[in-house]
Design an enzyme around this catalytic site. Structure first.
Site, mmCIF file in Angstrom:
data_model
loop_
_atom_site.group_PDB
_atom_site.id
_atom_site.type_symbol
_atom_site.label_atom_id
_atom_site.label_comp_id
_atom_site.label_asym_id
_atom_site.label_seq_id
_atom_site.Cartn_x
_atom_site.Cartn_y
_atom_site.Cartn_z
ATOM 1 C CG ASP A 10 -15.346 10.854 38.803
ATOM 2 O OD1 ASP A 10 -15.316 12.025 39.226
ATOM 3 O OD2 ASP A 10 -15.916 10.542 37.739
ATOM 4 C CG ASP A 12 -20.958 13.949 38.326
ATOM 5 O OD1 ASP A 12 -22.110 13.826 38.773
ATOM 6 O OD2 ASP A 12 -20.246 14.946 38.535
#
Length: 213
Positions: A10, A12
């Site tokens: 991922d 953020d």
């Protein structure tokens, strides 16, 4: 521990430390419209969600309709803040430098945002073309499609990959796609990940034991 052939990160909260910044912007914009929330509330309720899900939640917190350009205003203000304060998650540059497995990034953000954030934090050279945005396929976590797309594009089956996530939404999406998921719990404010992730960890250097041969 299982040997993996590919890693999907991922963005953020995993690669870049953007969650406190982006959620502060959301809190500020909510309060400017008459809501009364703080950063802790924003991180608890908005972290890991799509822009639309955050928009829908904020609409219920304020006494007036959200401006038509709310999302555009958010992106502009968060981008400006990122330019001043965005940093990589501690230990990420070192991990990527040592990682000898293929890897990519799959995020709920726009591709423009992913590229922007990787560039600001000096991580762009590590990812090249392996950047996958939910906006490109119009499917958002907890739908697993962005992870399935990333794995297929890079040439791997879900069972050959491990996903690195920091939100319940992201972990749920990856598990739904048949992936093992390592949950980064340093900012797991609701203590949600241990019950659903394959494995959890507090610091990026812990991943060296599992991913760096």
């Amino acid at each position: 521990m299982k040997l993996y052939k590919c890693v999907i990160f991922d963005c953020d909260g995993v690669l870049v430390d953007s969650e406190p910044l982006s959620n502060q912007v959301l809190a500020d914009m909510t309060n400017e419209l008459g809501g009364k929330i703080d950063l802790e509330y924003a991180l608890t309720h908005f972290k890991g969600g799509s822009m639309q899900s955050c928009y829908d939640k904020i609409a219920k917190l304020v006494p007036q309709p959200l401006p038509n350009n709310f999302k555009e205003m958010y992106r502009e203000r968060s981008f400006e803040l990122f330019k001043k304060a965005l940093k990589p998650i501690d230990g990420v540059p070192q991990l990527l430098e040592e990682l000898n497995l293929p890897f990519g990034v799959a995020s709920s953000g726009t591709k423009e945002k992913i590229i922007h954030n990787l560039a600001l934090t000096g991580l762009s050279p590590y990812f090249e073309t392996n950047i996958f945005s939910c906006y490109e396929i119009q499917k958002w976590k907890p739908d697993p499609d962005v992870f399935l797309w990333a794995a297929k594009t890079m040439g791997y089956h879900p069972e050959e990959c491990v996903v690195i996530e920091d939100s319940l939404t992201g972990v749920t999406a990856a598990r739904a796609g048949g992936f093992d998921v390592f949950g980064f719990v340093a900012h797991d404010y609701n203590n949600e990940l241990p019950a659903v992730a394959t494995h959890t960890f507090q610091h990026m250097q812990e991943l060296r034991e599992y991913l760096v041969n």
